[in-house]
Design a protein around this motif. Structure first.
Motif, PDB file in Angstrom:
ATOM      1  N   ARG A 136       3.943   2.278   5.727  1.00 20.14           N
ATOM      2  CA  ARG A 136       3.033   1.471   4.936  1.00 20.14           C
ATOM      3  C   ARG A 136       3.896   0.524   3.842  1.00 20.14           C
ATOM      4  O   ARG A 136       3.794  -0.465   3.608  1.00 20.14           O
ATOM      5  CB  ARG A 136       1.757   1.940   4.339  1.00 20.14           C
ATOM      6  CG  ARG A 136       1.032   1.219   3.473  1.00 20.14           C
ATOM      7  CD  ARG A 136       0.291  -0.179   4.491  1.00 20.14           C
ATOM      8  NE  ARG A 136      -0.550  -0.756   3.228  1.00 20.14           N
ATOM      9  CZ  ARG A 136      -0.055  -2.209   3.381  1.00 20.14           C
ATOM     10  NH1 ARG A 136       0.768  -2.749   3.680  1.00 20.14           N
ATOM     11  NH2 ARG A 136      -0.793  -2.813   2.251  1.00 20.14           N
ATOM     12  N   LYS A 137       4.772   1.398   3.160  1.00 18.72           N
ATOM     13  CA  LYS A 137       5.882   1.105   2.196  1.00 18.72           C
ATOM     14  C   LYS A 137       6.703  -0.139   2.777  1.00 18.72           C
ATOM     15  O   LYS A 137       7.085  -0.935   2.027  1.00 18.72           O
ATOM     16  CB  LYS A 137       6.412   2.108   1.680  1.00 18.72           C
ATOM     17  CG  LYS A 137       7.077   1.838   0.236  1.00 18.72           C
ATOM     18  CD  LYS A 137       7.424   2.699  -0.596  1.00 18.72           C
ATOM     19  CE  LYS A 137       7.966   2.524  -1.926  1.00 18.72           C
ATOM     20  NZ  LYS A 137       7.804   3.280  -3.026  1.00 18.72           N
TER      21      LYS A 137
ATOM     22  N   ARG B  26       5.047  -3.325   3.380  1.00 18.28           N
ATOM     23  CA  ARG B  26       5.044  -3.981   1.978  1.00 18.28           C
ATOM     24  C   ARG B  26       6.377  -4.551   1.356  1.00 18.28           C
ATOM     25  O   ARG B  26       6.418  -5.701   0.879  1.00 18.28           O
ATOM     26  CB  ARG B  26       4.539  -3.236   1.003  1.00 18.28           C
ATOM     27  CG  ARG B  26       2.857  -2.787   0.844  1.00 18.28           C
ATOM     28  CD  ARG B  26       2.499  -2.295  -0.299  1.00 18.28           C
ATOM     29  NE  ARG B  26       3.136  -1.057  -0.780  1.00 18.28           N
ATOM     30  CZ  ARG B  26       2.936   0.188  -0.412  1.00 18.28           C
ATOM     31  NH1 ARG B  26       1.854   0.592   0.189  1.00 18.28           N
ATOM     32  NH2 ARG B  26       3.544   1.218  -1.104  1.00 18.28           N
TER      33      ARG B  26
ATOM     34  N   SER C  48       8.161  -6.611   8.749  1.00 19.41           N
ATOM     35  CA  SER C  48       6.908  -6.165   8.222  1.00 19.41           C
ATOM     36  C   SER C  48       5.630  -5.923   9.194  1.00 19.41           C
ATOM     37  O   SER C  48       5.086  -5.037   9.224  1.00 19.41           O
ATOM     38  CB  SER C  48       6.555  -7.281   7.049  1.00 19.41           C
ATOM     39  OG  SER C  48       5.455  -6.980   6.463  1.00 19.41           O
TER      40      SER C  48
ATOM     41  N   HIS D 250      -1.140   2.389  -0.965  1.00 18.50           N
ATOM     42  CA  HIS D 250      -1.391   1.319  -1.911  1.00 18.50           C
ATOM     43  C   HIS D 250      -0.183   1.213  -2.850  1.00 18.50           C
ATOM     44  O   HIS D 250       0.504   2.422  -3.253  1.00 18.50           O
ATOM     45  CB  HIS D 250      -2.846   1.416  -2.623  1.00 18.50           C
ATOM     46  CG  HIS D 250      -3.719   1.925  -1.603  1.00 18.50           C
ATOM     47  ND1 HIS D 250      -4.483   1.002  -0.643  1.00 18.50           N
ATOM     48  CD2 HIS D 250      -4.329   2.848  -1.155  1.00 18.50           C
ATOM     49  CE1 HIS D 250      -5.296   1.432   0.110  1.00 18.50           C
ATOM     50  NE2 HIS D 250      -5.339   2.819  -0.091  1.00 18.50           N
TER      51      HIS D 250
ATOM     52  N   ASP E 122       2.354  -1.469  -5.212  1.00 17.26           N
ATOM     53  CA  ASP E 122       3.338  -2.681  -5.330  1.00 17.26           C
ATOM     54  C   ASP E 122       4.568  -2.581  -4.884  1.00 17.26           C
ATOM     55  O   ASP E 122       5.179  -1.261  -4.890  1.00 17.26           O
ATOM     56  CB  ASP E 122       3.319  -3.384  -6.818  1.00 17.26           C
ATOM     57  CG  ASP E 122       2.017  -3.848  -7.325  1.00 17.26           C
ATOM     58  OD1 ASP E 122       1.274  -4.410  -6.578  1.00 17.26           O
ATOM     59  OD2 ASP E 122       1.687  -3.676  -8.806  1.00 17.26           O
ATOM     60  N   PRO E 123       5.301  -3.773  -4.278  1.00 26.43           N
ATOM     61  CA  PRO E 123       6.561  -3.417  -3.774  1.00 26.43           C
ATOM     62  C   PRO E 123       7.595  -2.921  -4.761  1.00 26.43           C
ATOM     63  O   PRO E 123       7.306  -3.308  -6.161  1.00 26.43           O
ATOM     64  CB  PRO E 123       7.123  -4.828  -3.234  1.00 26.43           C
ATOM     65  CG  PRO E 123       5.854  -5.345  -2.899  1.00 26.43           C
ATOM     66  CD  PRO E 123       4.817  -4.990  -3.884  1.00 26.43           C
TER      67      PRO E 123
END
Length: 123
Positions: free
Chosen positions: A25-26, A29, A50, A75, A77-78
């Motif tokens: 998931r990371k 993102r 991605s 969840h 932010d990058p």
């Protein structure tokens, strides 16, 4: 032990699989954050990476029991991390436990991670 129908998943394998989902998931993102207008081929490659990381994450998530806590790593932010490195880490996490400790279907995830690492994540 966590059960999944008649098959057993060890707690250590479940933890590794959760780590895989969080890393993927990371990676999804981080790769998407590197896609900027006018970046040309490099941006297109990150968009594809991605998308691929998202698909791999979906496959990994489908292997987890309903209601499992994924933690906060799904969840956020990058942070500027290398998405290719994150995918390599996810592939390595699948090697932490013997394959028979993972839920059925994990072999397909491992094969897809190996293919992605080979094809897209060379250092």
């Amino acid at each position: 032990m966590m059960t999944r129908g008649p098959d057993l998943t060890t707690p250590a394998a479940l933890e590794a699989l959760i780590r895989v989902t969080n890393l993927l998931r990371k990676a999804e993102r981080e790769a998407l954050a590197q896609v900027a207008p006018g970046t040309g081929l490099a941006g297109l490659e990150m968009a594809e990476l991605s998308f691929e990381a998202g698909g791999l994450n979906g496959l990994a998530l489908s292997l987890l029991p309903d209601g499992v806590d994924l933690g906060e790593d799904q969840h956020g932010d990058p942070t500027g991390e290398d998405p290719r490195g994150l995918i390599r880490q996810a592939e390595l996490a699948t090697r932490e436990r013997p394959i028979h400790e993972f839920p059925p279907g994990t072999t397909a995830l491992v094969a897809a991670l190996i293919d992605t690492t080979r094809d897209r994540c060379r250092a």
